[in-house]
Design a protein around this motif. Structure first.
Motif, PDB file in Angstrom:
ATOM      1  N   ARG A 180       2.757  -2.391  -2.330  1.00  0.00           N
ATOM      2  CA  ARG A 180       2.833  -2.315  -0.871  1.00  0.00           C
ATOM      3  C   ARG A 180       4.237  -2.653  -0.379  1.00  0.00           C
ATOM      4  O   ARG A 180       4.680  -2.140   0.657  1.00  0.00           O
ATOM      5  CB  ARG A 180       1.820  -3.290  -0.251  1.00  0.00           C
ATOM      6  CG  ARG A 180       0.358  -2.907  -0.425  1.00  0.00           C
ATOM      7  CD  ARG A 180      -0.543  -3.961   0.152  1.00  0.00           C
ATOM      8  NE  ARG A 180      -0.382  -5.240  -0.519  1.00  0.00           N
ATOM      9  CZ  ARG A 180      -0.998  -6.368  -0.173  1.00  0.00           C
ATOM     10  NH1 ARG A 180      -1.794  -6.368   0.874  1.00  0.00           N
ATOM     11  NH2 ARG A 180      -0.807  -7.475  -0.852  1.00  0.00           N
ATOM     12  N   SER A 185       5.903   1.288   5.591  1.00  0.00           N
ATOM     13  CA  SER A 185       4.706   1.016   6.378  1.00  0.00           C
ATOM     14  C   SER A 185       3.464   1.319   5.553  1.00  0.00           C
ATOM     15  O   SER A 185       3.398   2.336   4.859  1.00  0.00           O
ATOM     16  CB  SER A 185       4.699   1.860   7.651  1.00  0.00           C
ATOM     17  OG  SER A 185       3.475   1.727   8.348  1.00  0.00           O
ATOM     18  N   THR A 187       0.329   0.649   7.145  1.00  0.00           N
ATOM     19  CA  THR A 187      -0.684   0.441   8.174  1.00  0.00           C
ATOM     20  C   THR A 187      -1.354   1.764   8.524  1.00  0.00           C
ATOM     21  O   THR A 187      -0.877   2.838   8.163  1.00  0.00           O
ATOM     22  CB  THR A 187      -0.055  -0.169   9.436  1.00  0.00           C
ATOM     23  OG1 THR A 187       0.979   0.706   9.923  1.00  0.00           O
ATOM     24  CG2 THR A 187       0.551  -1.528   9.117  1.00  0.00           C
ATOM     25  N   ALA A 192      -3.186   2.746   4.563  1.00  0.00           N
ATOM     26  CA  ALA A 192      -4.179   2.011   3.778  1.00  0.00           C
ATOM     27  C   ALA A 192      -4.664   2.844   2.596  1.00  0.00           C
ATOM     28  O   ALA A 192      -4.853   2.324   1.489  1.00  0.00           O
ATOM     29  CB  ALA A 192      -5.358   1.620   4.671  1.00  0.00           C
TER      30      ALA A 192
END
Length: 275
Positions: A180, A185, A187, A192
């Motif tokens: 991650r 990003s 999000t 995800a």
């Protein structure tokens, strides 16, 4: 060239939008390669065919109309990413701690080796397929020669252990989801999903690499150079086991997930340029 002038040159290079776009394409090319390897692994289970390895995929591409053009495009992108990572190893210096410096440079070193190796392999397929086959034959002969002596066998064991350790790194990275941190990003639904794909992909990729390392070490005692032929040997070996088809399918799906994650990383991954 002094360190400061070298860092300035590296900074100028990595501040180039064109260079960054090409380097990011290296992630995408590697991702596509893993998707095709994964699909070939699944195809091996379903139709008892396919060549699930980098060499197998590149060989198939080289046989397609315009395939050599695609290989040269891949070569440029992979080499650019390898050079980008090399610049980080040589000139990267803005770290918050010594530990971060070691981790970042170690990671960049591994990526530089991987992408430059893939670039060279891609170019070899684009240039001369006959020469490549001769090179592969020489590689098998070298493995066989190493097996004839105790130091040679020890070298293969050390090589296998090193490869196994590299695979373990991938598995741990997937389990801890530290990939991650490689993303700008993570999000939203897409972000995800990319993290989940990366988790599955890193674990699967690591398991395959660990299998390759195990077979390289095993080949030193079995006097079988075919076992030292990388992930292709892993898939062939797994295929013959009682639960081989299930494991092979799982590995194939995992490699596809890893490839898709790399595709996301190509656009949304962090690129070191803090020289």
């Amino acid at each position: 060239m002094s360190d400061s002038s070298g860092a300035e040159a590296a900074d100028a290079a990595t501040n180039s939008t064109t260079f960054e776009v090409i380097a990011r394409a290296g992630f995408a090319m590697n991702g596509l390669l893993h998707v095709l390897i994964g699909v070939n692994a699944i195809h091996m289970v379903i139709a008892h065919g396919g060549r699930p390895s980098e060499a197998g995929v590149m060989s198939e591409i080289s046989g397609l109309p315009g395939g050599f053009i695609a290989l040269w495009v891949a070569f440029i992108a992979l080499l650019a990413l390898g050079v980008w990572q090399t610049l980080e190893v040589l000139f990267g210096r803005r770290y918050t701690s010594k530990r971060q410096r070691v981790l970042k440079k170690s990671s960049a070193s591994g990526l530089a080796i991987i992408y430059i190796f893939l670039a060279v392999a891609t170019a070899s397929f684009a240039l001369d397929d006959a020469r490549r086959r001769e090179s592969l034959s020489e590689k098998s002969q070298l493995s066989l020669e190493l097996m004839q002596t105790t130091p040679g066998r020890l070298l293969l064991v050390v090589l296998g252990a090193t490869i196994f350790g590299f695979g373990t790194f991938f598995i741990v990275k997937g389990l801890r989801r530290t990939h991650r941190k490689d993303l700008i990003s993570a999000t939203g639904v897409v972000g995800a999903a990319a993290v989940v794909l990366g988790t599955i992909g890193y674990i699967a990729k690591g398991a395959v690499i660990c299998g390759a390392g195990t077979l390289v070490a095993y080949s030193a005692f079995a006097y079988n150079p075919d076992k030292a032929e990388g992930i292709s040997a892993v898939f062939q070996t797994v295929r013959r086991q009682p639960y081989g088809p299930t494991l092979l399918t799982a590995a194939g799906v995992g490699l596809v997930c890893y490839g898709l994650y790399l595709g996301y990383r190509a656009k949304n991954g962090k690129m070191a340029n803090d020289y």
